[in-house]
Write an enzyme that holds these catalytic residues in place. Structure first.
Site, PDB file in Angstrom:
ATOM      1  N   ARG A 130      47.711  46.811  40.563  1.00 36.91           N
ATOM      2  CA  ARG A 130      46.984  45.538  40.457  1.00 36.91           C
ATOM      3  C   ARG A 130      47.819  44.391  41.000  1.00 36.91           C
ATOM      4  O   ARG A 130      47.297  43.469  41.637  1.00 36.91           O
ATOM      5  CB  ARG A 130      46.578  45.272  39.012  1.00 36.91           C
ATOM      6  CG  ARG A 130      45.727  44.003  38.881  1.00 36.91           C
ATOM      7  CD  ARG A 130      45.184  43.793  37.483  1.00 36.91           C
ATOM      8  NE  ARG A 130      46.244  43.598  36.522  1.00 36.91           N
ATOM      9  CZ  ARG A 130      46.054  43.561  35.191  1.00 36.91           C
ATOM     10  NH1 ARG A 130      44.837  43.731  34.694  1.00 36.91           N
ATOM     11  NH2 ARG A 130      47.063  43.385  34.381  1.00 36.91           N
ATOM     12  N   TYR A 141      50.950  37.288  38.121  1.00 40.07           N
ATOM     13  CA  TYR A 141      51.781  37.860  37.064  1.00 40.07           C
ATOM     14  C   TYR A 141      51.225  39.172  36.574  1.00 40.07           C
ATOM     15  O   TYR A 141      50.090  39.544  36.899  1.00 40.07           O
ATOM     16  CB  TYR A 141      51.947  36.860  35.908  1.00 40.07           C
ATOM     17  CG  TYR A 141      50.739  36.715  34.993  1.00 40.07           C
ATOM     18  CD1 TYR A 141      49.579  36.078  35.414  1.00 40.07           C
ATOM     19  CD2 TYR A 141      50.769  37.218  33.695  1.00 40.07           C
ATOM     20  CE1 TYR A 141      48.489  35.937  34.562  1.00 40.07           C
ATOM     21  CE2 TYR A 141      49.683  37.089  32.838  1.00 40.07           C
ATOM     22  CZ  TYR A 141      48.548  36.447  33.280  1.00 40.07           C
ATOM     23  OH  TYR A 141      47.471  36.316  32.439  1.00 40.07           O
ATOM     24  N   GLU A 182      34.745  37.275  29.540  1.00 47.96           N
ATOM     25  CA  GLU A 182      35.861  37.973  28.882  1.00 47.96           C
ATOM     26  C   GLU A 182      36.513  37.038  27.885  1.00 47.96           C
ATOM     27  O   GLU A 182      36.111  35.881  27.741  1.00 47.96           O
ATOM     28  CB  GLU A 182      36.873  38.463  29.930  1.00 47.96           C
ATOM     29  CG  GLU A 182      37.443  37.362  30.801  1.00 47.96           C
ATOM     30  CD  GLU A 182      38.293  37.870  31.961  1.00 47.96           C
ATOM     31  OE1 GLU A 182      38.909  38.943  31.871  1.00 47.96           O
ATOM     32  OE2 GLU A 182      38.354  37.138  32.982  1.00 47.96           O
ATOM     33  N   ARG A 204      56.796  19.481  48.777  1.00 49.48           N
ATOM     34  CA  ARG A 204      55.428  19.768  48.342  1.00 49.48           C
ATOM     35  C   ARG A 204      54.490  19.686  49.535  1.00 49.48           C
ATOM     36  O   ARG A 204      54.497  18.684  50.262  1.00 49.48           O
ATOM     37  CB  ARG A 204      54.999  18.765  47.267  1.00 49.48           C
ATOM     38  CG  ARG A 204      53.587  18.986  46.741  1.00 49.48           C
ATOM     39  CD  ARG A 204      53.275  18.038  45.589  1.00 49.48           C
ATOM     40  NE  ARG A 204      51.941  18.265  45.051  1.00 49.48           N
ATOM     41  CZ  ARG A 204      50.849  17.614  45.458  1.00 49.48           C
ATOM     42  NH1 ARG A 204      50.924  16.679  46.394  1.00 49.48           N
ATOM     43  NH2 ARG A 204      49.674  17.893  44.919  1.00 49.48           N
ATOM     44  N   LYS A 255      45.141  38.090  39.265  1.00 49.07           N
ATOM     45  CA  LYS A 255      45.859  37.721  38.038  1.00 49.07           C
ATOM     46  C   LYS A 255      46.834  36.575  38.326  1.00 49.07           C
ATOM     47  O   LYS A 255      48.044  36.764  38.412  1.00 49.07           O
ATOM     48  CB  LYS A 255      46.574  38.936  37.455  1.00 49.07           C
ATOM     49  CG  LYS A 255      46.955  38.767  35.992  1.00 49.07           C
ATOM     50  CD  LYS A 255      47.285  40.108  35.369  1.00 49.07           C
ATOM     51  CE  LYS A 255      47.846  40.004  33.976  1.00 49.07           C
ATOM     52  NZ  LYS A 255      46.963  39.384  32.989  1.00 49.07           N
TER      53      LYS A 255
HETATM   54  N1  PDD Z   1      46.236  39.132  29.779  1.00 52.33           N
HETATM   55  N2  PDD Z   1      41.322  39.313  30.995  1.00 52.33           N
HETATM   56  C1  PDD Z   1      42.193  38.303  31.093  1.00 52.33           C
HETATM   57  C2  PDD Z   1      41.701  36.961  31.456  1.00 52.33           C
HETATM   58  C3  PDD Z   1      43.573  38.545  30.867  1.00 52.33           C
HETATM   59  O1  PDD Z   1      44.449  37.538  30.973  1.00 52.33           O
HETATM   60  C4  PDD Z   1      44.005  39.848  30.510  1.00 52.33           C
HETATM   61  C5  PDD Z   1      45.450  40.177  30.276  1.00 52.33           C
HETATM   62  C6  PDD Z   1      43.044  40.857  30.397  1.00 52.33           C
HETATM   63  C7  PDD Z   1      43.410  42.277  30.043  1.00 52.33           C
HETATM   64  O2  PDD Z   1      44.100  42.920  31.097  1.00 52.33           O
HETATM   65  P1  PDD Z   1      45.156  44.071  30.807  1.00 52.33           P
HETATM   66  O3  PDD Z   1      44.452  45.108  30.026  1.00 52.33           O
HETATM   67  O4  PDD Z   1      45.546  44.542  32.154  1.00 52.33           O
HETATM   68  O5  PDD Z   1      46.292  43.454  30.019  1.00 52.33           O
HETATM   69  C8  PDD Z   1      41.715  40.561  30.666  1.00 52.33           C
HETATM   70  C9  PDD Z   1      47.661  39.344  29.581  1.00 52.33           C
HETATM   71  C10 PDD Z   1      47.968  40.381  28.557  1.00 52.33           C
HETATM   72  C11 PDD Z   1      48.309  38.009  29.292  1.00 52.33           C
HETATM   73  O6  PDD Z   1      47.928  37.058  29.948  1.00 52.33           O
HETATM   74  O7  PDD Z   1      49.215  37.932  28.456  1.00 52.33           O
END
Ligand code: PDD
Length: 286
Positions: free
Chosen positions: A51, A32, A182, A100, A150
């Site tokens: 990304r 996503y 993080e 599945r 992601k």
């Molecule tokens: N989340 N680290 C994690 C684990 C994240 O899920 C996100 C973003 C970030 C920051 O990435 P970016 O600057 O590209 O948004 C770091 C999004 C916003 C979400 O899951 O809603």
């Protein structure tokens, strides 16, 4: 009611459907992106698209559409839903093979599922939380080893957010081997003196699009940036802390577990970076 996008169609949100066999649903086999919208324009769209391509590639998934088409869908949804400030959520899964199976389906016969929807967030830029700052707790990072991709495997981050809520905090910072990785949905930073410290890029963290922009702006503003591991103990002793993400931009952190940072209010660096980030991002928005 929102208009959303599913597999080539714009539909009212209650008419949009995905199969029960979708691998996103059964196996979290999907990726996503979340792109913010300010003044009705997309922030850092190209970086999100790059990304996304990388996430797809790492999981052996094909890109379902070209970048210009993806941009057109984002813009169409922003326009149809009249979003001035908010987010566009995009999800691509490996599709619904009709049963599945742990084995990946043949991409020739199983098309990916593509879903996009908007989230209207008036006040995203002028946020009250940015003025007071957030409290975070620390929790162990028990996520998988490819946090740079992601994926939609967000159960643990979601649990972390709930642990924070229960503890009367706003979010959680995850800890591995004593070092902060993080936040549940954002990148984490501490400030000591004039130095901004954040973990270096690796498979251990998501390569935040906001992180890249903020570090660039910080360096352009002659701030000192150190990309290295920092421990939770070092964080307790920081002057300031903050997080970055597409939905929070730059958000000050004023307390980590029981450690109140500075005087418990946002310091000098995070609010300044938020200001620069918003100003520069609005200028470059498309
Ligand atoms: N989340 N680290 C994690 C684990 C994240 O899920 C996100 C973003 C970030 C920051 O990435 P970016 O600057 O590209 O948004 C770091 C999004 C916003 C979400 O899951 O809603």
């Amino acid at each position: 009611m929102r208009t959303v996008y599913v597999n080539g169609e714009y539909l009212p949100e209650d008419a949009a459907k995905v199969s029960i066999f979708d691998r996103g649903f059964l196996m979290a086999d999907g990726v996503y992106e979340v792109t913010s919208v300010l003044d009705g324009k997309l922030i850092d769209f190209d970086a999100h698209a790059v990304r996304l391509d990388r996430s797809l590639r790492e999981l052996d998934m094909r890109a379902p559409m070209q970048r210009d088409e993806l941009l057109a869908v984002h813009r169409e949804l922003v326009a149809r839903n009249d979003i001035a400030e908010g987010l566009v959520y995009l999800q691509i899964t490996r599709g619904a093979p009709g049963d599945r199976d742990f084995v990946f389906p043949d991409p020739e016969t199983t098309a990916p599922t593509v879903v996009l929807f908007t989230q209207n967030k008036p006040g995203l830029a002028d946020s009250a939380a940015a003025r007071t700052g957030m409290k975070v707790i620390s929790i162990p990072d028990v996520r998988w080893g490819r946090r740079d991709i992601k994926t939609v495997q967000l159960l643990y981050p979601s649990m972390g957010k709930m642990m924070a809520r229960k503890a009367g905090a706003d979010d959680a910072w995850m800890i591995e081997d004593g070092f902060v990785t993080e936040g549940t949905s954002n990148n984490a930073y501490i400030v000591k003196g004039n130095k901004i410290v954040t973990r270096a890029l690796s498979n251990d963290i998501l390569h935040g699009i906001t992180r890249a922009a903020v570090l660039r702006f910080a360096r352009e503003a002659q701030m000192e940036v150190e990309e290295r591991n920092f421990s939770i103990d070092e964080a307790y002793g920081a002057d300031e802390a903050f997080v970055t993400s597409a939905s929070a931009f730059v958000m000050p952190v004023v307390q980590i577990d029981d450690a109140v940072l500075g005087d418990g209010r946002p310091g000098r660096v995070a609010p300044r970076l938020r200001e620069i980030y918003l100003e520069e991002s609005r200028k470059a928005a498309i």
